[in-house]
Design an enzyme around this catalytic site. Structure first.
Site, short mmCIF file in Angstrom:
data_model
loop_
_atom_site.label_atom_id
_atom_site.label_comp_id
_atom_site.label_asym_id
_atom_site.label_seq_id
_atom_site.Cartn_x
_atom_site.Cartn_y
_atom_site.Cartn_z
N ASP A 75 0.88 -1.16 0.00
CA ASP A 75 0.00 0.00 0.00
C ASP A 75 0.92 1.22 0.00
OD1 ASP A 75 -2.06 1.78 0.06
OD2 ASP A 75 -3.12 0.85 1.73
C1 BGC Z 1 -4.96 3.34 0.00
C2 BGC Z 1 -5.06 2.31 -1.12
C3 BGC Z 1 -4.86 2.98 -2.44
C4 BGC Z 1 -3.53 3.71 -2.44
C5 BGC Z 1 -3.24 4.43 -3.75
C6 BGC Z 1 -3.73 4.20 -0.09
O1 BGC Z 1 -3.85 5.30 0.77
O2 BGC Z 1 -4.98 2.68 1.25
O3 BGC Z 1 -6.28 1.65 -1.07
O4 BGC Z 1 -4.93 2.05 -3.48
O5 BGC Z 1 -3.53 4.69 -1.40
O6 BGC Z 1 -4.05 5.52 -3.92
#
Ligand code: BGC
Length: 751
Positions: A230
């Site tokens: 993530d």
């Molecule tokens: C989120 C993810 C997301 C990623 C990219 C993170 O803050 O938890 O779900 O895909 O950002 O935007």
């Protein structure tokens, strides 16, 4: 065309390490020398958030105009695999058109508490439902040769301290509740990529958790894609590479890639782990690049229409007293509430779609006679505005029926933080109550991503849970209100009466960084149904403008082994006057043993469409997993032999039909008896050996000289007490020598 393996062989260590993190926020690293192209990834999960200019992971900066489908909270309420697949296909085409190789979704974390700020992005409190729907969505997207990223792996069920909290979950709870949806996504969905979560799991960051990322995901479930972090989830990158985290996202400006290179050069990390990670990233990238079709058209209007049709399939009719719904064209209707004009149709954060167009309920009603509108209150405030309220009351009085469109404002639920309560804003509650007082024929249509308290429920005749229905929610709202679509959504989560009733009320959020999942497997309806805790509306609940009757529950066998399957069939008839769809739900209730288990668990569901008077037979196949629990001695699934109740239910609380099935478990958990083993834990064979050894001693202990009733009672009492006696006490009480005991144990433990 070269394979990923061949390309890795031609790369220098520096080139390989450079591929271990992103080029920027949204691309993998290219290596022009070898013709290796960058591939773009974009959020997800209910549309395409492709950022062409300024980038961020919280949805703050603009992304390209796109189509916002209903959020997962809504899509899950459809209980409709085909629908999820269809929406997945549309998203796959959009990605092809926009040259995006991986769509960052679905998000399938379990809704442990209604408070999680991100519940709107997640599907359900039930792992089976979440897994089934995730598989369909994945198959849809990936049928277009675009990958998904199943997130957030794993046990990421709160936003509070989301980047540091440690989810402390016991083995059985993990296996039965928090992992099965991911397991389905890997095994049956064949997801191209997984995204590890921010949190720790039992003391280790998911981004460097070898058991999670390698032993379980790859070795046990057969996952063959790549795992990305993530955004910002990496702590110890070197450890992560070895544990199975292939791609760090976004870019750390090469900082951590250099740290990995140094570790290899200093002999702290075997280069094979770097090779393996790069090969996996390249392999997935090639799946997309070798099938890229930028010429794929993107008909946004067609997808807008699909979003509307999908939203209509997700709406859940919760209450319909006196058949107040559907509305009739000739009735004068006061539409009240700012959401009717400016719907809340998605949540905040990384999933935020820049909708190319939004259709509100008022837009959808444009041109209709007999409609008046009053704002009622301001969504951005919690204060009641007396003038707005008075105008709404007047409008309600002047109409035959009133529809209040209410719910949760943006600030109430979002990625990045949790809710602290389940209340709606006070001004909305006051509005509903005032309108209901002014007009007894009041309906409430809710737009919200997670459960709310409904102190006003008894004052209104109709309630529709519309969740966050995507950009064409207005079309769906009109269609359901006027009966152009017969509501057929079912709650994918329990709506509790009060926050205090929820299973993890006392512990949710944790202490400091430690979040202990003390409620174990009793999550969602597993808790409410087992504890007989009254709820507002149970899991699986939803009404229709028609009625359905169930009959002829039949099983292909009355008794099976856990290695067999059984077919369950039931006839469902539409006994009302209009066409409709029913969600037939199959739950399995385990036999009573001393295992602590929920009273029933969902093991099958099918959505069927029926014309008035029509009957269809719905079939389910049950297998080992339908009966098994996770046995921590076996470290595997285990079926206890006994009579299981196969229940066809309208929802988690209403059992319509039941049939008993005898299931014989064929896997024996490892057995070892010692002097401390108590009598009741002996199996039949061991009990026989004990009885033989005692040669009547049992009789001596179990009875006296009394005759008749007294003797029987005494024998029963002695037996009851003896059940808890360790085998060593036979020595203490003089019925056995130590040598006898040793021989007894030897015999019992022999295969
Ligand atoms: C989120 C993810 C997301 C990623 C990219 C993170 O803050 O938890 O779900 O895909 O950002 O935007």
């Amino acid at each position: 065309m070269k394979t990923a393996k061949e390309l890795v062989r031609e790369m220098t260590l520096e080139e390989k390490c450079s591929m271990l993190s992103g080029l920027d926020f949204w691309h993998t690293q290219p290596i022009p020398r070898l013709g290796i192209e960058a591939v773009m990834v974009s959020d997800g999960p209910h549309g395409l958030r492709k950022q062409a200019e300024k980038t961020d992971h919280l949805g703050l900066n603009e992304s390209i105009p796109a189509v916002c489908f209903p959020a997962a909270c809504a899509m899950a309420a459809s209980f409709d695999r085909a629908l999820l697949r269809r929406v997945g296909e549309a998203m796959g085409d959009q990605c092809q058109h926009e040259q995006v190789g991986v769509n960052l979704g679905p998000a399938i974390n379990i809704k442990r508490s209604p408070l999680c700020g991100r519940n709107f992005e997640y599907m359900s409190e039930d792992p089976y439902l979440a897994g089934e729907l995730a598989v369909s969505l994945i198959q849809g997207v990936q049928s277009k040769n675009v990958g998904v990223s199943v997130k957030h792996f794993a046990a990421n069920n709160q936003e509070h301290r989301r980047m540091s909290s440690d989810s402390v979950v016991d083995e059985r709870t993990l296996r039965e509740i928090y992992l099965p949806a991911f397991e389905a996504a890997a095994k049956r969905g064949h997801a191209w990529t997984f995204m590890c979560s921010y949190n720790k799991l039992n003391g280790e960051y998911a981004s460097q958790h070898k058991w999670l990322l390698t032993d379980l995901l790859r070795k046990e479930w057969g996952f063959d894609g790549y795992v990305m972090s993530d955004w910002g989830a990496v702590s110890d990158r070197v450890k992560g590479v070895e544990a199975g985290l292939d791609l760090e996202m976004p870019s750390s400006n090469g900082e951590r890639d250099r740290a990995v290179m140094k570790a290899v050069q200093e002999g702290r990390l075997d280069e094979k782990y770097v090779d393996q990670a790069v090969e996996r990233i390249l392999d997935v990238n090639l799946r997309y690049l070798n099938n890229a079709k930028p010429e794929t058209p993107w008909d946004k209007e067609a997808d807008h229409a699909l979003a509307g049709r999908a939203a209509a399939e997700c709406m859940v009719l919760l209450k319909n007293e006196d058949n107040i719904l559907p509305l009739k064209k000739e009735e004068k209707v006061a539409v009240i509430g700012e959401f009717a004009a400016k719907p809340r149709y998605q949540g905040g954060g990384s999933s935020h779609i820049n909708s190319f167009k939004v259709t509100s309920l008022l837009n959808a009603l444009a041109g209709e006679q007999n409609i008046t509108y009053a704002q009622g209150c301001a969504i951005k405030s919690e204060e009641t505005d007396a003038a707005l309220l008075a105008a709404a009351v007047e409008a309600a009085k002047a109409a035959d029926k009133a529809v209040v469109v209410a719910g949760l404002p943006d600030s109430f639920e979002s990625e990045g933080y949790d809710r602290t309560h389940m209340r709606m804003p006070e001004n909305q509650v006051a509005l509903i109550e005032a309108v209901a007082k002014a007009n007894p024929n009041t309906v409430v249509l809710l737009y919200n991503g997670s459960p709310v308290e409904m102190p006003w429920i008894d004052c209104v005749k109709g309630v529709i849970e519309g969740y966050l229905g995507g950009q064409n929610v207005g079309f769906a709202s009109r269609a359901v209100l006027y009966g152009e679509v017969n509501p057929c959504g079912r709650l994918p989560e329990t709506l509790p009466e009060h926050l205090e009733d929820t299973p993890c009320y006392l512990t949710y959020g944790g202490e400091g960084n430690r979040a202990e999942y003390t409620e174990g497997v009793f999550v969602g309806y597993r808790w409410y149904t087992s504890k007989l805790q009254p709820v507002l509306f149970p899991f699986g609940y939803g009404l229709s403008y028609t009625q359905f009757a169930y009959a002829n529950l039949r099983l292909s066998a009355n008794s099976i082994k856990d290695t067999d399957t059984v077919t369950v069939q039931v006839d469902v008839t539409n006994i009302g006057a209009v066409p409709g769809k029913e969600v037939v739900q199959l739950y399995v209730a385990p036999p009573k043993t001393d295992l602590i288990r929920p009273v029933r668990e969902l093991k099958g569901f099918e959505k069927v469409e029926l014309q008035p008077g029509e009957t269809k037979t719905v079939s389910f196949t049950l297998d080992e997993r339908s009966f098994a629990y996770w046995n921590t001695a076996l470290h595997g699934w285990h079926v206890v032999s006994g009579d299981y109740d196969i229940q066809i239910c309208r929802n988690a609380e209403e059992v319509e039909l039941g049939a008993s099935l005898q299931v014989t478990g064929t896997k024996a958990p490892p057995r070892h008896y010692d002097a401390d083993t108590i009598v009741m834990d002996l199996d039949e064979r061991a009990m026989g050996i004990l009885q033989e050894t005692m040669q009547g001693a049992m009789g001596v202990m179990g009875g006296g000289e009394e005759a008749g009733e007294d003797a029987a009672i005494n024998a029963e009492m002695s037996m009851a007490m003896m059940r808890y006696m360790p085998l060593r006490t036979f020595v203490s009480f003089g019925s056995m020598t130590l040598q006898n005991l040793e021989q007894l144990l030897d015999q019992m433990n022999k295969e």
